[in-house]
Write an enzyme that holds these catalytic residues in place. Structure first.
Site, PDB file in Angstrom:
ATOM      1  CB  ALA A 145      -4.400   4.576   4.523  1.00 38.13           C
ATOM      2  CG  ASN A 165      -0.824  -2.582   3.364  1.00 39.34           C
ATOM      3  OD1 ASN A 165      -0.274  -1.408   3.387  1.00 39.34           O
ATOM      4  ND2 ASN A 165      -0.137  -3.308   2.207  1.00 39.34           N
ATOM      5  CG  LEU A 166      -5.478  -1.004  -1.351  1.00 39.44           C
ATOM      6  CD1 LEU A 166      -6.528  -0.544  -0.931  1.00 39.44           C
ATOM      7  CD2 LEU A 166      -4.851  -0.146  -2.464  1.00 39.44           C
ATOM      8  CG  HIS A 175      13.334   5.206   4.547  1.00 41.77           C
ATOM      9  ND1 HIS A 175      12.459   4.283   4.319  1.00 41.77           N
ATOM     10  CD2 HIS A 175      14.426   4.346   5.427  1.00 41.77           C
ATOM     11  CE1 HIS A 175      12.517   3.027   4.901  1.00 41.77           C
ATOM     12  NE2 HIS A 175      13.664   2.880   5.574  1.00 41.77           N
ATOM     13  CE1 TYR A 208      14.421  10.920  -2.947  1.00 44.28           C
ATOM     14  CE2 TYR A 208      16.106  11.021  -4.632  1.00 44.28           C
ATOM     15  CZ  TYR A 208      15.343  10.251  -3.795  1.00 44.28           C
ATOM     16  OH  TYR A 208      15.300   8.846  -3.604  1.00 44.28           O
ATOM     17  CB  CYS A 268      25.900  24.335   2.609  1.00 42.98           C
ATOM     18  SG  CYS A 268      25.680  24.073   4.238  1.00 42.98           S
ATOM     19  CG  ASP A 325       4.852  12.253   2.716  1.00 40.10           C
ATOM     20  OD1 ASP A 325       4.547  12.544   3.846  1.00 40.10           O
ATOM     21  OD2 ASP A 325       4.243  11.233   1.907  1.00 40.10           O
TER      22      ASP A 325
HETATM   23  P1  NAD Z   1       5.710   0.524  -1.028  1.00 39.72           P
HETATM   24  O1  NAD Z   1       5.165   1.590  -2.101  1.00 39.72           O
HETATM   25  O2  NAD Z   1       6.596  -0.545  -1.416  1.00 39.72           O
HETATM   26  O3  NAD Z   1       4.016  -0.042  -0.565  1.00 39.72           O
HETATM   27  C1  NAD Z   1       3.033   0.747  -0.525  1.00 39.72           C
HETATM   28  C2  NAD Z   1       1.840  -0.264   0.128  1.00 39.72           C
HETATM   29  O4  NAD Z   1       0.941   0.498   0.733  1.00 39.72           O
HETATM   30  C3  NAD Z   1       1.630  -1.416  -0.619  1.00 39.72           C
HETATM   31  O5  NAD Z   1       1.695  -2.678   0.095  1.00 39.72           O
HETATM   32  C4  NAD Z   1       0.233  -0.914  -1.243  1.00 39.72           C
HETATM   33  O6  NAD Z   1      -0.772  -2.133  -1.153  1.00 39.72           O
HETATM   34  C5  NAD Z   1      -0.278  -0.096  -0.064  1.00 39.72           C
HETATM   35  N1  NAD Z   1      -1.146   1.038  -0.255  1.00 39.72           N
HETATM   36  C6  NAD Z   1      -1.589   1.422  -1.763  1.00 39.72           C
HETATM   37  N2  NAD Z   1      -2.438   2.435  -1.338  1.00 39.72           N
HETATM   38  C7  NAD Z   1      -3.313   2.392  -0.194  1.00 39.72           C
HETATM   39  C8  NAD Z   1      -4.069   3.008   0.708  1.00 39.72           C
HETATM   40  N3  NAD Z   1      -4.893   3.879   0.026  1.00 39.72           N
HETATM   41  N4  NAD Z   1      -4.218   2.646   1.965  1.00 39.72           N
HETATM   42  C9  NAD Z   1      -3.398   1.583   2.375  1.00 39.72           C
HETATM   43  N5  NAD Z   1      -2.476   1.142   1.881  1.00 39.72           N
HETATM   44  C10 NAD Z   1      -2.167   1.398   0.509  1.00 39.72           C
HETATM   45  O7  NAD Z   1       5.967   1.543   0.296  1.00 39.72           O
HETATM   46  P2  NAD Z   1       6.912   1.427   1.432  1.00 39.72           P
HETATM   47  O8  NAD Z   1       6.862   0.090   2.006  1.00 39.72           O
HETATM   48  O9  NAD Z   1       6.785   2.586   2.140  1.00 39.72           O
HETATM   49  O10 NAD Z   1       8.601   1.349   0.819  1.00 39.72           O
HETATM   50  C11 NAD Z   1       8.817   2.390  -0.204  1.00 39.72           C
HETATM   51  C12 NAD Z   1       9.868   3.305   0.173  1.00 39.72           C
HETATM   52  O11 NAD Z   1       9.683   4.453  -0.706  1.00 39.72           O
HETATM   53  C13 NAD Z   1      10.212   3.950   1.570  1.00 39.72           C
HETATM   54  O12 NAD Z   1      11.524   3.644   1.805  1.00 39.72           O
HETATM   55  C14 NAD Z   1       9.821   5.392   1.209  1.00 39.72           C
HETATM   56  O13 NAD Z   1      10.950   6.224   1.701  1.00 39.72           O
HETATM   57  C15 NAD Z   1       9.757   5.624  -0.292  1.00 39.72           C
HETATM   58  N6  NAD Z   1       8.690   6.377  -0.736  1.00 39.72           N
HETATM   59  C16 NAD Z   1       8.157   7.156   0.112  1.00 39.72           C
HETATM   60  C17 NAD Z   1       6.862   8.021  -0.239  1.00 39.72           C
HETATM   61  C18 NAD Z   1       6.360   9.252   0.373  1.00 39.72           C
HETATM   62  O14 NAD Z   1       7.226   9.681   1.281  1.00 39.72           O
HETATM   63  N7  NAD Z   1       5.132   9.451   0.357  1.00 39.72           N
HETATM   64  C19 NAD Z   1       6.542   7.744  -1.727  1.00 39.72           C
HETATM   65  C20 NAD Z   1       7.151   6.675  -2.459  1.00 39.72           C
HETATM   66  C21 NAD Z   1       8.163   5.880  -1.909  1.00 39.72           C
HETATM   67 ZN    ZN Z   2      27.705  22.907   4.339  1.00 37.52          ZN
END
Ligand code: NAD
Ligand code: ZN
Length: 234
Positions: A220, A202-203, A109, A56, A136, A94
């Site tokens: 997106a 979605n992609l 999350h 992280y 902390c 993020d």
């Molecule tokens: P996921 O990675 O499981 O799914 C991502 C989805 O986005 C896929 O269906 C993919 O086809 C689509 N995608 C990829 N590129 C794209 C684009 N350019 N435009 C549109 N769609 C696109 O992600 P999720 O469903 O968010 O679940 C993942 C978990 O992972 C979450 O709980 C999250 O907290 C965590 N996570 C967060 C980040 C971040 O904060 N950026 C990054 C990775 C994982």
């Molecule tokens: Zn504390």
């Protein structure tokens, strides 16, 4: 769009992909080279805290070198200009939505730039490294500060607020999420139950694609600005 007043937008890792933040499950099924179980569960943190904290720390440090893309910016504009209710629920940890101008935003999350102290229970803004076991900022105790991230098996934040928003929305839009992680994956069905229109951007088709009234496939960074223009113009 005349009869749309209340909008809920759910976003996932896909909305940040074009900013250079990798999505969750790459083609190899791994998150930045790690099995999800090894970095995103309370068990992993207990077993190997150094590995998890360092993972992280790297994700947090990366935020300094990425920028919001047109999808984040479009949602910021929607937030500024939409007169009805709006809630942007992100699964992302993020900070690209806030940097894109979104304010009616909720991180279900958790957030990379937040720390949770297991000694005093308080959460506080954080932008350094946790691997060195910092004190902390609230109670001063060292060694108990963990990422303020909802790991698998933990309860997402602010679910009551989300449930109310979905139950009273007219339009539910899902952006860049695979529909594999519950409870977020179930929001589309709750929205339909509440009588809302449902749109997926979605992609490629997500696991829950069939539950949406309409699915638009593409990047997106293209689809979200187009949709926001239509909503604000209509
Ligand atoms: P996921 O990675 O499981 O799914 C991502 C989805 O986005 C896929 O269906 C993919 O086809 C689509 N995608 C990829 N590129 C794209 C684009 N350019 N435009 C549109 N769609 C696109 O992600 P999720 O469903 O968010 O679940 C993942 C978990 O992972 C979450 O709980 C999250 O907290 C965590 N996570 C967060 C980040 C971040 O904060 N950026 C990054 C990775 C994982
Ligand atoms: Zn504390």
């Amino acid at each position: 769009m005349g009869d749309i007043r209340n909008i809920v937008v759910l976003t996932g890792a896909g909305i940040s992909a074009e900013s250079g933040v990798p999505t969750f499950r790459g083609p190899d099924g791994l998150w930045e080279g790690h099995r999800v179980e090894d970095v995103a569960t309370p068990e992993a943190y207990r077993r190997d805290p150094d590995l998890v904290l360092d993972f992280y720390d790297q994700r947090r440090a990366k935020l300094a070198s990425v920028e919001p893309n047109p999808a984040h910016v479009a949602l910021g504009r929607l937030d500024a200009e939409w007169k009805g209710k709006l809630l942007i629920v992100t699964q992302n940890v993020d900070d690209l939505h806030e940097r894109g101008g979104a304010e009616r935003l909720l991180h279900m999350h958790g957030e990379l730039k937040s720390a949770w102290c297991l000694s005093c229970g308080e959460r506080h803004p954080f932008d350094g490294k946790m691997a060195g076991y910092p004190a902390c900022a609230v109670c001063g105790v060292s060694g108990h500060v963990r990422p303020d991230i909802v790991w698998f098996g933990e309860m997402p934040y602010r679910m009551e607020e989300i449930d109310v928003a979905i139950a009273t929305c007219d339009l539910f839009v899902s952006v860049g999420t695979s529909g594999a992680v519950y409870p977020a994956a179930g929001f589309v069905q709750s929205a339909r139950y509440a009588g809302a229109e449902t749109l997926e951007l979605n992609l490629d088709p997500s696991e829950g694609s069939i539950f949406f009234n309409e699915s638009r496939m593409g990047r997106a960074g293209d689809l979200v600005p187009e949709w926001v223009d239509a909503v604000l113009g209509g």
